[in-house]
Design an enzyme around this catalytic site. Structure first.
Site, mmCIF file in Angstrom:
data_model
loop_
_atom_site.group_PDB
_atom_site.id
_atom_site.type_symbol
_atom_site.label_atom_id
_atom_site.label_comp_id
_atom_site.label_asym_id
_atom_site.label_seq_id
_atom_site.Cartn_x
_atom_site.Cartn_y
_atom_site.Cartn_z
ATOM 1 N N TYR A 1 39.273 45.785 50.176
ATOM 2 C CA TYR A 1 40.172 44.571 50.389
ATOM 3 C C TYR A 1 40.965 44.685 49.218
ATOM 4 O O TYR A 1 40.233 44.758 48.074
ATOM 5 C CB TYR A 1 39.490 43.235 50.721
ATOM 6 C CG TYR A 1 40.409 42.084 50.269
ATOM 7 C CD1 TYR A 1 41.292 41.965 51.552
ATOM 8 C CD2 TYR A 1 40.198 41.314 49.657
ATOM 9 C CE1 TYR A 1 42.129 40.885 51.647
ATOM 10 C CE2 TYR A 1 41.204 39.995 49.679
ATOM 11 C CZ TYR A 1 42.183 40.093 50.669
ATOM 12 O OH TYR A 1 42.795 38.793 50.564
ATOM 13 N N LYS B 1 39.708 37.255 39.046
ATOM 14 C CA LYS B 1 38.639 36.587 39.155
ATOM 15 C C LYS B 1 37.877 36.238 37.718
ATOM 16 O O LYS B 1 38.178 35.343 37.259
ATOM 17 C CB LYS B 1 37.371 37.190 39.987
ATOM 18 C CG LYS B 1 38.050 37.502 41.480
ATOM 19 C CD LYS B 1 36.903 37.910 42.384
ATOM 20 C CE LYS B 1 37.341 38.319 43.548
ATOM 21 N NZ LYS B 1 37.716 37.462 44.715
ATOM 22 N N ASP C 1 40.583 49.287 41.698
ATOM 23 C CA ASP C 1 40.706 47.946 41.863
ATOM 24 C C ASP C 1 39.565 47.393 41.418
ATOM 25 O O ASP C 1 38.432 47.350 42.003
ATOM 26 C CB ASP C 1 41.066 47.416 43.232
ATOM 27 C CG ASP C 1 41.187 46.003 43.672
ATOM 28 O OD1 ASP C 1 40.836 45.134 42.845
ATOM 29 O OD2 ASP C 1 41.426 45.685 44.618
#
Ligand SMILES: Cc1ncc(COP(=O)(O)O)c(C=O)c1O
Length: 417
Positions: free
Chosen positions: A120, A253, A215
């Protein structure tokens, strides 16, 4: 996810959170293993973070101009993560991966992006694509609203499949702008990358002049102090080898500590192609927002070497304790792990590598487990495809509660309601 589509039942809104717990609108408090999907690494409402945010808010909420805090946060990221030679702050992981891909396409003059099934990268159109009918064929839209022509520029491969990756480079190498991968996959359950797979991506992209986008939105500054990359770097150095290096990296995050901060970072020559130095457009009204940046800086302050030891301790206690409890109850399962990140695959003997492998887990058993844990006051991520997020506030008394709750699960009894 928030609607509990994966597990059924009714999710009440959360009213407040503190340390390792969340309290819902009915006043019930749970030990929390969602942790704002990873952002709450210091625990909810850590006093240092809250006071930094309060101080920043008193000076103004948003200026639409560069601030000193923004520059400081970028430097802090660079200190911890050598491949982040230049850092551009954005507000969400979705913006970061979207910008990284635009940059890769501009730098290479090519269109194709290769991604892996089950990974994702946020909700920008090029990543909401499912595998086509065969290897190395164009992807198909995986969400309503994604056009077939967008999907046609995305190739989706099975994760960890060396043959598929080398074949796609042999066939289409000169058309590939970028390969994007989660540094360690954590959105199909947690999957430790197969030995050498990230290094292979680095080698193939370098040979073909494509861009390697790593990522680390989820793993960055959480899997370890320098993200997942830092773990593989240390392993390579210990073997006396040169570590592989990504061209571009995305963060989110943890670097916002619970407020909206994310970043795209990487090689100077690529990053300087971003406007205003270069011709690749990128902008955001709230990018580098002073209050959000203060939360990120304070979180990285809190996450010193001792804090990572505490995080690893909490992770080990929960992972090993729950594993032993499930074993003792005769529940077949496998444990997926990447640094301090982990998840459980009920019904599997071995941790999976591919999405197809992860999808073979027993999701009905997880539903029963999830509701049992809720009944014991523990709030798991409401899907078996998510990592369990611990924080430094998950002290031994808290991890004990989680382990005891898991050990009390008897799957054959069911536990809804
Ligand atoms: C690996 C990864 N990349 C990108 C994103 C997207 O980040 P955001 O939700 O901030 O847009 C996520 C979100 O969970 C993620 O896990």
């Amino acid at each position: 996810m928030r609607a509990w589509n994966g597990v059924g039942g009714h999710a009440l809104p959360i009213a407040s959170a503190g340390g390792a717990t969340v309290t819902d609108a009915s006043g019930k408090t749970y030990v929390d293993l969602v942790g704002s999907w990873g952002a709450a690494i210091a625990g909810h409402g850590h006093p240092h973070v809250v006071s930094a945010v309060t101080r920043a808010a008193k000076k103004g909420l948003s200026f639409g101009a560069t601030t000193e805090g923004e520059v400081e946060l970028a430097e802090r990221v660079r200190e911890r993560y050598a491949p982040a030679e230049r850092v551009r702050l954005v507000s969400t992981g979705t913006e970061a991966t979207m910008t990284a891909l635009r940059l890769a396409r501009a730098a290479t003059g090519r269109d194709l992006v290769v991604k892996f099934a089950g990974h994702y990268h946020g909700h920008a159109d090029p990543f909401l694509v499912a595998a086509g009918s065969g290897l190395a064929t164009a992807g198909t839209p995986d969400s309503a609203g994604v056009t077939a022509s967008t999907a046609a520029d995305t190739v989706v491969l099975p994760y960890g499949d060396i043959d598929a990756l080398t074949a796609v480079f042999a066939q289409h190498g000169q058309r590939i702008a970028a390969v994007i991968t989660e540094a360690a996959p954590c959105n199909m359950g947690v999957v430790g990358p197969p030995e050498g797979f990230n290094a292979l991506i680095a080698q193939l992209t370098r040979n073909e002049g494509s861009v390697f986008i790593l990522d680390e939105v989820l793993t960055g500054f959480r899997a370890g102090p320098s993200g997942w990359w830092g773990i593989e770097r240390d392993d390579a150095l210990a073997r006396g080898e040169e570590p592989w290096v990504p061209d571009l990296v995305t963060f989110g995050k943890v670097i916002g500590g619970g407020l909206p901060v994310a970043a795209v970072a990487g090689r100077i020559d690529l990053m300087e192609q971003l406007a205003p130095l270069g011709t690749v457009y990128q902008a955001g009204t709230l990018s580098g927002n002073p209050v959000a940046v203060a939360a990120g800086l304070a979180t990285l302050d809190v996450m010193d070497a001792d804090a990572y030891v505490a995080l690893a301790r909490a992770s080990d206690e929960v992972r090993e304790g729950v594993h032993e409890g499930l074993l003792a109850s005769g529940v077949p399962h496998a444990v997926g792990r990447a640094g301090t990140l982990f998840s459980f695959f009920l019904g599997l003997d071995e941790p999976p590598v591919t999405f197809a492998g992860a999808a073979a887990q027993d999701t009905e058993a997880f539903t029963s487990f999830f509701h049992h844990m809720r009944s014991q006051g523990v709030s798991l991520p409401p899907s078996s495809f998510e990592a369990w997020f611990v924080s430094i506030a998950h002290e031994p008394s808290v991890t004990r509660r989680i382990v005891d709750a898991a050990g009390a699960w008897r799957p054959e009894l069911g536990s809804r309601g």
